[in-house]
Motif scaffolding. Sequence first.
Motif, mmCIF file in Angstrom:
data_model
loop_
_atom_site.group_PDB
_atom_site.id
_atom_site.type_symbol
_atom_site.label_atom_id
_atom_site.label_comp_id
_atom_site.label_asym_id
_atom_site.label_seq_id
_atom_site.Cartn_x
_atom_site.Cartn_y
_atom_site.Cartn_z
ATOM 1 N N SER A 10 0.836 -1.195 0.000
ATOM 2 C CA SER A 10 0.000 0.000 0.000
ATOM 3 C C SER A 10 0.876 1.252 0.000
ATOM 4 O O SER A 10 2.037 1.221 0.426
ATOM 5 N N ASP A 11 0.318 2.356 -0.483
ATOM 6 C CA ASP A 11 0.974 3.656 -0.501
ATOM 7 C C ASP A 11 -0.023 4.700 -0.033
ATOM 8 O O ASP A 11 -1.163 4.711 -0.501
ATOM 9 N N ALA A 12 0.389 5.588 0.852
ATOM 10 C CA ALA A 12 -0.428 6.741 1.214
ATOM 11 C C ALA A 12 0.029 7.910 0.351
ATOM 12 O O ALA A 12 1.205 8.271 0.357
ATOM 13 N N LEU A 13 -0.892 8.524 -0.400
ATOM 14 C CA LEU A 13 -0.516 9.470 -1.442
ATOM 15 C C LEU A 13 -0.930 10.911 -1.181
ATOM 16 O O LEU A 13 -0.363 11.834 -1.776
ATOM 17 N N ALA A 14 -1.917 11.148 -0.336
ATOM 18 C CA ALA A 14 -2.367 12.515 -0.069
ATOM 19 C C ALA A 14 -3.004 12.581 1.305
ATOM 20 O O ALA A 14 -3.562 11.602 1.805
ATOM 21 N N VAL A 15 -2.945 13.779 1.920
ATOM 22 C CA VAL A 15 -3.539 14.000 3.240
ATOM 23 C C VAL A 15 -4.106 15.408 3.278
ATOM 24 O O VAL A 15 -3.486 16.349 2.803
ATOM 25 N N ASN A 16 -5.327 15.549 3.817
ATOM 26 C CA ASN A 16 -5.905 16.891 3.929
ATOM 27 C C ASN A 16 -5.630 17.476 5.314
ATOM 28 O O ASN A 16 -4.983 16.846 6.157
ATOM 29 N N GLY A 17 -6.139 18.672 5.564
ATOM 30 C CA GLY A 17 -5.874 19.340 6.830
ATOM 31 C C GLY A 17 -6.523 18.685 8.028
ATOM 32 O O GLY A 17 -6.172 19.000 9.173
ATOM 33 N N ARG A 18 -7.473 17.797 7.789
ATOM 34 C CA ARG A 18 -8.142 17.080 8.876
ATOM 35 C C ARG A 18 -7.461 15.757 9.198
ATOM 36 O O ARG A 18 -7.908 15.016 10.069
ATOM 37 N N ILE A 52 -6.331 10.988 -7.313
ATOM 38 C CA ILE A 52 -5.840 12.348 -7.513
ATOM 39 C C ILE A 52 -5.609 13.041 -6.182
ATOM 40 O O ILE A 52 -4.629 13.763 -6.003
ATOM 41 N N GLY A 53 -6.489 12.841 -5.212
ATOM 42 C CA GLY A 53 -6.275 13.455 -3.914
ATOM 43 C C GLY A 53 -7.540 13.533 -3.103
ATOM 44 O O GLY A 53 -8.566 12.919 -3.423
ATOM 45 N N ILE A 54 -7.460 14.309 -2.021
ATOM 46 C CA ILE A 54 -8.591 14.510 -1.126
ATOM 47 C C ILE A 54 -8.619 15.979 -0.727
ATOM 48 O O ILE A 54 -7.590 16.580 -0.432
ATOM 49 N N ASN A 55 -9.824 16.585 -0.750
ATOM 50 C CA ASN A 55 -9.926 17.996 -0.378
ATOM 51 C C ASN A 55 -10.378 18.146 1.069
ATOM 52 O O ASN A 55 -10.561 17.160 1.795
ATOM 53 N N LYS A 56 -10.564 19.401 1.507
ATOM 54 C CA LYS A 56 -10.888 19.626 2.917
ATOM 55 C C LYS A 56 -12.267 19.101 3.293
ATOM 56 O O LYS A 56 -12.549 18.874 4.473
ATOM 57 N N ARG A 57 -13.150 18.905 2.298
ATOM 58 C CA ARG A 57 -14.471 18.339 2.555
ATOM 59 C C ARG A 57 -14.427 16.827 2.744
ATOM 60 O O ARG A 57 -15.427 16.211 3.100
ATOM 61 N N GLY A 58 -13.282 16.223 2.431
ATOM 62 C CA GLY A 58 -13.188 14.766 2.458
ATOM 63 C C GLY A 58 -13.611 14.129 1.161
ATOM 64 O O GLY A 58 -13.740 12.894 1.083
ATOM 65 N N LEU A 79 -18.025 11.097 -13.151
ATOM 66 C CA LEU A 79 -17.908 12.425 -13.736
ATOM 67 C C LEU A 79 -17.591 12.321 -15.224
ATOM 68 O O LEU A 79 -16.821 11.454 -15.638
ATOM 69 N N PRO A 80 -18.132 13.228 -16.057
ATOM 70 C CA PRO A 80 -18.001 13.108 -17.509
ATOM 71 C C PRO A 80 -16.723 13.724 -18.082
ATOM 72 O O PRO A 80 -16.745 14.405 -19.113
ATOM 73 N N LEU A 81 -15.580 13.500 -17.390
ATOM 74 C CA LEU A 81 -14.309 14.014 -17.910
ATOM 75 C C LEU A 81 -13.166 13.211 -17.313
ATOM 76 O O LEU A 81 -13.337 12.495 -16.320
ATOM 77 N N MET A 82 -11.996 13.320 -17.936
ATOM 78 C CA MET A 82 -10.783 12.751 -17.378
ATOM 79 C C MET A 82 -10.214 13.780 -16.412
ATOM 80 O O MET A 82 -9.825 14.874 -16.826
ATOM 81 N N ALA A 83 -10.191 13.482 -15.141
ATOM 82 C CA ALA A 83 -9.807 14.460 -14.121
ATOM 83 C C ALA A 83 -8.302 14.550 -13.971
ATOM 84 O O ALA A 83 -7.584 13.550 -14.059
ATOM 85 N N ARG A 84 -7.835 15.782 -13.724
ATOM 86 C CA ARG A 84 -6.425 16.028 -13.438
ATOM 87 C C ARG A 84 -6.231 16.717 -12.085
ATOM 88 O O ARG A 84 -5.181 16.574 -11.464
ATOM 89 N N ALA A 85 -7.228 17.484 -11.637
ATOM 90 C CA ALA A 85 -7.106 18.210 -10.372
ATOM 91 C C ALA A 85 -8.487 18.629 -9.903
ATOM 92 O O ALA A 85 -9.432 18.698 -10.696
ATOM 93 N N PHE A 86 -8.620 18.955 -8.600
ATOM 94 C CA PHE A 86 -9.882 19.482 -8.082
ATOM 95 C C PHE A 86 -9.590 20.348 -6.870
ATOM 96 O O PHE A 86 -8.483 20.346 -6.323
#
Length: 351
Positions: A10-18, A52-58, A79-86
Amino acid sequence: LGVLPGGYRSDALAVNGRGQVVGTSNVADRTRHVFLWQNGTMIDLGAAPGVIGINKRGQVVIPAWRHAVMWDKGVSRRLPLMARAFNDAGQVAGLIRLSNGGHHAALWSKGRLRDLGTLGGLQSEAVAINHRGLIVGTSETTSGASHGFLWRNGKIIDLGTLGGQASEVWSGVTDGTTINERGQIVGVSQTKTGTWHAFLWQNGTMADLGIGVPELGLDTIYAINERGQVLVSTDKSSVVCNKGKTTRLGTLGGNCTQPEGFNDLGDIVGASCVPPAKPTLQGTPHAFIWEGGVITDLGRSARGPNTSRAYAVNNQRQIVGATETGEIVKPGTSTQTAVQHAVLWTRSSGG
């Protein structure tokens, strides 16, 4: 943080402020799944190649061919697109495929998809979005060259070049962005002499940072934080630019440093090689944090000369990554592999 049931890697790849963590883990059938770790529990979000990641809303966004997936409070939405960021508002930037085989930069916001167009060429791609909804990426122009762009107030703006034919804005480090809330943008551009340099764009002007990068920015990573500090890393060196001063990150004594995450305090995390057993070797990569000009080894598990790597750091200086545990799956066979677990580093009360 462990692994999902039946897994060993396993790899942990992103962490939000919470302190919520996302990453990937294999499972019993050896397929890769995305996980969310919170309150000491690892939750399986389903099979996927990455996250891609996790935002502050979770909210978690998972990339997929043509259609990304957003996971929000236990519900997955296609979602109807190839995502790169949010961003923290749940707006997602990326690209959509066209019937003619091309692709355009796109924005998904409040349930609606918007084609952002191009700079006159056939193709464009959005790679970063800040919390104000400003979007950056790279687009083909009418001449066929690639230029970095800013999408703002419904209009796509050409960032120009440093005197050459082309410029590019691609994804930053794993945990970092190429546009901050002040609208400052980093990327790479061709100069009048044909060489490529990193740039900082702000208030309508592109400034040369004086850092040479490989042709077309290949193997170059870059990011900017809310202080306006810029991280640029190539296969030869990694530097931080701050108010006109450039500082090298250095190494842990070996021959490599690979930044992966960058926070608003100026902290950088990644992997750097420790001194090798022989001068001809590269050395074993260890997770590191660079803060205040000092690079510190975050260590690894206690068993053997195992590798570790940090991928992201939040503004509370919680760091996520992975380390080998010293165990081996199917030892002595042609398919033997090291066990690797996602990890979370937290600072002690002493700093």
